[in-house]
Scaffold this motif. Structure first.
Motif, short mmCIF file in Angstrom:
data_model
loop_
_atom_site.label_atom_id
_atom_site.label_comp_id
_atom_site.label_asym_id
_atom_site.label_seq_id
_atom_site.Cartn_x
_atom_site.Cartn_y
_atom_site.Cartn_z
N PHE A 462 -8.21 -18.01 6.70
CA PHE A 462 -7.43 -19.23 6.83
C PHE A 462 -6.05 -18.97 7.43
N TYR A 463 -5.57 -19.94 8.16
CA TYR A 463 -4.27 -19.83 8.84
C TYR A 463 -3.13 -19.67 7.84
N ASP A 464 -2.16 -18.86 8.25
CA ASP A 464 -0.88 -18.78 7.54
C ASP A 464 0.22 -18.61 8.57
N SER A 465 1.38 -19.16 8.26
CA SER A 465 2.46 -19.24 9.24
C SER A 465 3.43 -18.08 9.19
N VAL A 466 3.41 -17.28 8.14
CA VAL A 466 4.38 -16.20 7.97
C VAL A 466 3.78 -14.89 8.47
N LEU A 467 4.50 -14.19 9.33
CA LEU A 467 4.02 -12.92 9.87
C LEU A 467 4.08 -11.83 8.80
N ALA A 468 3.09 -10.96 8.82
CA ALA A 468 3.06 -9.86 7.86
C ALA A 468 4.08 -8.80 8.23
N PRO A 469 4.81 -8.26 7.27
CA PRO A 469 5.79 -7.21 7.56
C PRO A 469 5.14 -5.83 7.61
N ASN A 470 5.93 -4.86 8.02
CA ASN A 470 5.49 -3.47 7.97
C ASN A 470 5.37 -3.03 6.51
N ALA A 471 4.65 -1.95 6.32
CA ALA A 471 4.42 -1.43 4.97
C ALA A 471 4.52 0.08 4.98
N VAL A 472 4.80 0.64 3.82
CA VAL A 472 4.78 2.09 3.65
C VAL A 472 3.33 2.51 3.39
N PRO A 473 2.75 3.37 4.21
CA PRO A 473 1.38 3.83 3.95
C PRO A 473 1.29 4.54 2.60
N PRO A 474 0.13 4.51 1.96
CA PRO A 474 0.01 5.17 0.65
C PRO A 474 0.34 6.65 0.68
N GLY A 475 0.03 7.32 1.81
CA GLY A 475 0.39 8.73 1.91
C GLY A 475 -0.46 9.65 1.06
N ASP A 476 -1.61 9.16 0.57
CA ASP A 476 -2.44 10.03 -0.26
C ASP A 476 -3.43 10.84 0.57
N HIS A 477 -3.53 10.55 1.87
CA HIS A 477 -4.31 11.35 2.82
C HIS A 477 -5.73 11.66 2.32
N PRO A 478 -6.49 10.63 1.96
CA PRO A 478 -7.87 10.90 1.53
C PRO A 478 -8.72 11.34 2.72
N ASP A 479 -9.69 12.18 2.45
CA ASP A 479 -10.59 12.64 3.51
C ASP A 479 -12.03 12.25 3.17
N TYR A 480 -12.18 10.99 2.70
CA TYR A 480 -13.47 10.54 2.20
C TYR A 480 -14.32 9.88 3.28
#
Length: 641
Positions: A462-480
């Protein structure tokens, strides 16, 4: 039977003021309770306790204490009442009229030398919170729920907002349909098109109608760097996409439904009543621009272990080999267990797996009651309790500071008969579920010190008017091997509805940027736990916005009128899709089956039923889920003996 009565008071031997809740149970006179705010060193009361004196007296006592300051700060319960215990026995006699119990950090002292040890359930907290509840619903954007709520101060769309689909302009409108005719796309590549306006690698034409429709090829969009967002592609994606089963594009006359928003006071009266008296978070985003499963994983572990799209047939078999979905740094439940903080799960399911709150439960499926959190390593299906017990459980000593609640997902072909508010189901199952959860908490003795977080996993297309901001990646570096699109998790997803419901939260609007990792952050900040990943380490939590003292709050909840029912859909011979919710839920079913076989080998072998070597149709999947849930009922009976 005549009853004697004694006035029971309680003395506070903690070094700070405390909220003391005393429970008295008797086989003859039922349950009684009283709650007091007691200053340090003072005595409060009294509870007029009914009892039968003599040798056959059956009085049992449990005390829970919330201390918010001082060296003893934390939530306590006496050992006899912890983990579902019945309390400590202590007999009253005919001469007892005014009795003083004493409670402190180590002991609960009753009359005539009876005593019990005290257990601290949580460490000190910066706010007077005893219990946290989380209810996560499904697939709605913030504007879709709240744009026409009329709540002052919200950042929401207006009728001036629009998207283009081809040469046709589709504006935001008031009055969304109660259920969608087709499931809007919300897989990773769909969301990429919706938020950037750039078409992804969609196949050119949908599969031809057939008795056994084949899934289109899986999309292969790769985004090492996420393109700039414009939120301009929602209508185009809905008009041309068919990534969601049963792979149908909408009628051209219904494309505008993706831009339509509810008339909240009229169409969602329960949500409106709660929102107008709660803190509405108008910048709560999904944790990644993708679908249900990875976003739900974020609420449990501030990561999805690299999963950036829906589960794929055979692609998630590694979950089963691991005996559940793993996080590199563990889940929030692992962290709670490390600190001996109890937690509990509830889900919307009757004994047969159908919804307790849907207005059309007969259209559901046993597969829809399978909880997504049951996929997690270390979480057992036997940890889940039906919501029919929830209100009664909260009237008793409730030694579970953290509770996660899942809806019923209905039938995975039509999504009818659930309470998750999936777009192809109507909204009233979710309205009823939400009302039941809020009512149970506010009628309990824990209301003044509880916080309920209500949020949605992702926007559902569904539509939303607010742009998503940047985020800090989890940084857990899974290799799954679960990352399909080279996504680095440096961008949040579309904005979703969220509310903080509590006497400790002021009514109004909270503009803070949150995502589902904020739930983990809230619990960590509240009880002094270490973060799980870099995402929750840097996330914001609602804790700073909470009050130091509760306000007077009672939410009057309306009873929504459901829409007219619809006929059941014959889906028995429809083939299973290669990806999506049903694939993920079947992996949980297999995990459940293996878990029960290992724990109750003799009973499960005797209860075994034949099933096809390969599950190929919805009928196969539903029959298998029903058989496994029957084994779950058997296992719970064995445990209860």
């Amino acid at each position: 039977m005549s009853a004697n009565t004694a006035d029971i008071s309680i003395a506070n031997d903690f070094d700070s003021d405390a909220i003391v809740t005393l429970f008295h149970t008797s086989d003859h006179f039922g349950a009684q309770r009283a709650q007091w705010r007691v200053a340090a060193g003072e005595t409060a009361g009294a509870l007029a306790a009914m009892f039968r004196p003599g040798l056959f007296a059956d009085d049992r006592w449990t005390v829970m204490v919330l201390v918010t300051h001082g060296s003893h700060a934390g939530l306590y319960i006496n050992a006899g009442g912890a983990a579902g215990g019945m309390g400590i026995k202590s007999r009253l006699e005919a001469e007892d009229a005014d009795v003083i119990f004493r409670v402190g950090p180590d002991r609960f002292d009753l009359q005539r030398g009876a005593s019990d040890a005290m257990t601290r359930l949580t460490p000190a907290a910066p706010k007077p919170v005893s219990h946290v509840f989380v209810l996560m619903l499904e697939n709605r954007s913030f504007d879709h729920i709240f744009a026409f709520s009329g709540i002052p101060g919200l950042h929401v769309a207006t009728t001036a907002n629009f998207n283009m689909a081809g040469d046709t302009k589709f504006s935001v409108t008031r009055g969304a349909p109660l259920r969608m005719s087709t499931d809007p796309g919300h897989e990773f590549c769909d969301v990429l098109e919706q938020v950037t306006g750039q078409p992804s690698d969609q196949p050119g034409e949908p599969p031809a109608p057939a008795k056994h429709p084949k899934a289109p090829p899986l999309e292969t969009c790769q985004v090492p760097t996420y393109p700039p967002m414009t939120n301009s592609g929602f209508a185009q994606c809905y008009a041309t996409g068919f990534s969601e089963y049963p792979y149908q594009r909408p009628d051209p006359a219904r494309v505008g439904d993706i831009m339509a928003c509810f008339d909240t006071p009229r169409q969602l009266p329960v949500t409106y009543a709660i929102a107008t008296q709660s803190s509405v978070c108008d910048h709560w985003h999904a944790s990644l621009p993708g679908p249900t499963w990875p976003n739900r994983f974020f609420v449990h572990g501030a990561s999805s272990s690299g999963l950036d799209d829906s589960p794929i047939h055979h692609g998630n078999a590694v979950w089963e080999f691991w005996k559940g979905f793993r996080y590199r740094n563990g889940s929030i439940y692992d962290r709670l267990a490390e600190h001996a903080i109890p937690y509990r799960f509830y889900h919307d399911s009757d004994l047969l797996g159908y919804s307790l709150y849907s207005d059309e439960p007969q259209l559901g499926s046993p597969l829809g009651c399978i909880p997504q959190a049951g996929s997690l390593h270390g979480v057992s299906i036997l940890d889940f309790h039906g919501l029919d017990r929830f209100a009664a459980d909260l009237q008793q000593p409730y030694p579970y500071p953290y509770t996660f609640i899942e809806p019923n997902y209905g039938d995975f072909n039509t999504y009818a008969g659930g309470s998750s508010q999936h777009p192809m189901d109507d909204v009233y199952g979710g309205e009823r579920l939400l009302a039941a959860v809020v009512e149970a908490i506010q009628q309990s003795p824990w209301w003044q010190s509880s916080v309920l977080i209500v949020c949605y996993d992702e926007h559902g297309g569904f539509y939303d008017s607010v742009l998503a901001p940047n985020a800090v990646p989890p940084g857990d570096h899974p290799d799954y091997g679960l990352n399909q699109h080279q996504f680095d998790f440096s961008k949040l997803g579309v904005r979703v509805p969220a509310m903080i419901v509590s006497p400790l939260a002021d009514a109004g609007v909270d503009h803070t940027t949150y995502d589902h990792a904020s739930v983990c952050k809230f619990v960590e900040e509240l009880w002094g736990l270490d973060p799980l990943t870099d995402r929750d380490r840097h996330a914001r939590s609602p804790l700073p916005a909470l009050r130091d003292t509760p306000r007077d709050l009672h939410i009057d909840l309306p009873h929504p009128m459901p829409p007219a029912s619809r006929p059941a859909v014959d889906r028995a011979d429809r083939p299973l899709p290669r990806s999506g919710n049903v694939v993920g839920s079947l992996s949980v079913v297999r995990k459940i089956e293996a878990e029960l076989a290992a724990r109750f080998p003799a009973a499960m072998a005797q209860a075994a039923t034949a099933r096809p070597p390969l599950l190929e149709t919805f009928a196969d999947a539903e029959a298998h889920a029903a058989n496994v849930m029957a084994k779950v009922r058997l296992a719970k009976q064995l445990i209860a003996k």
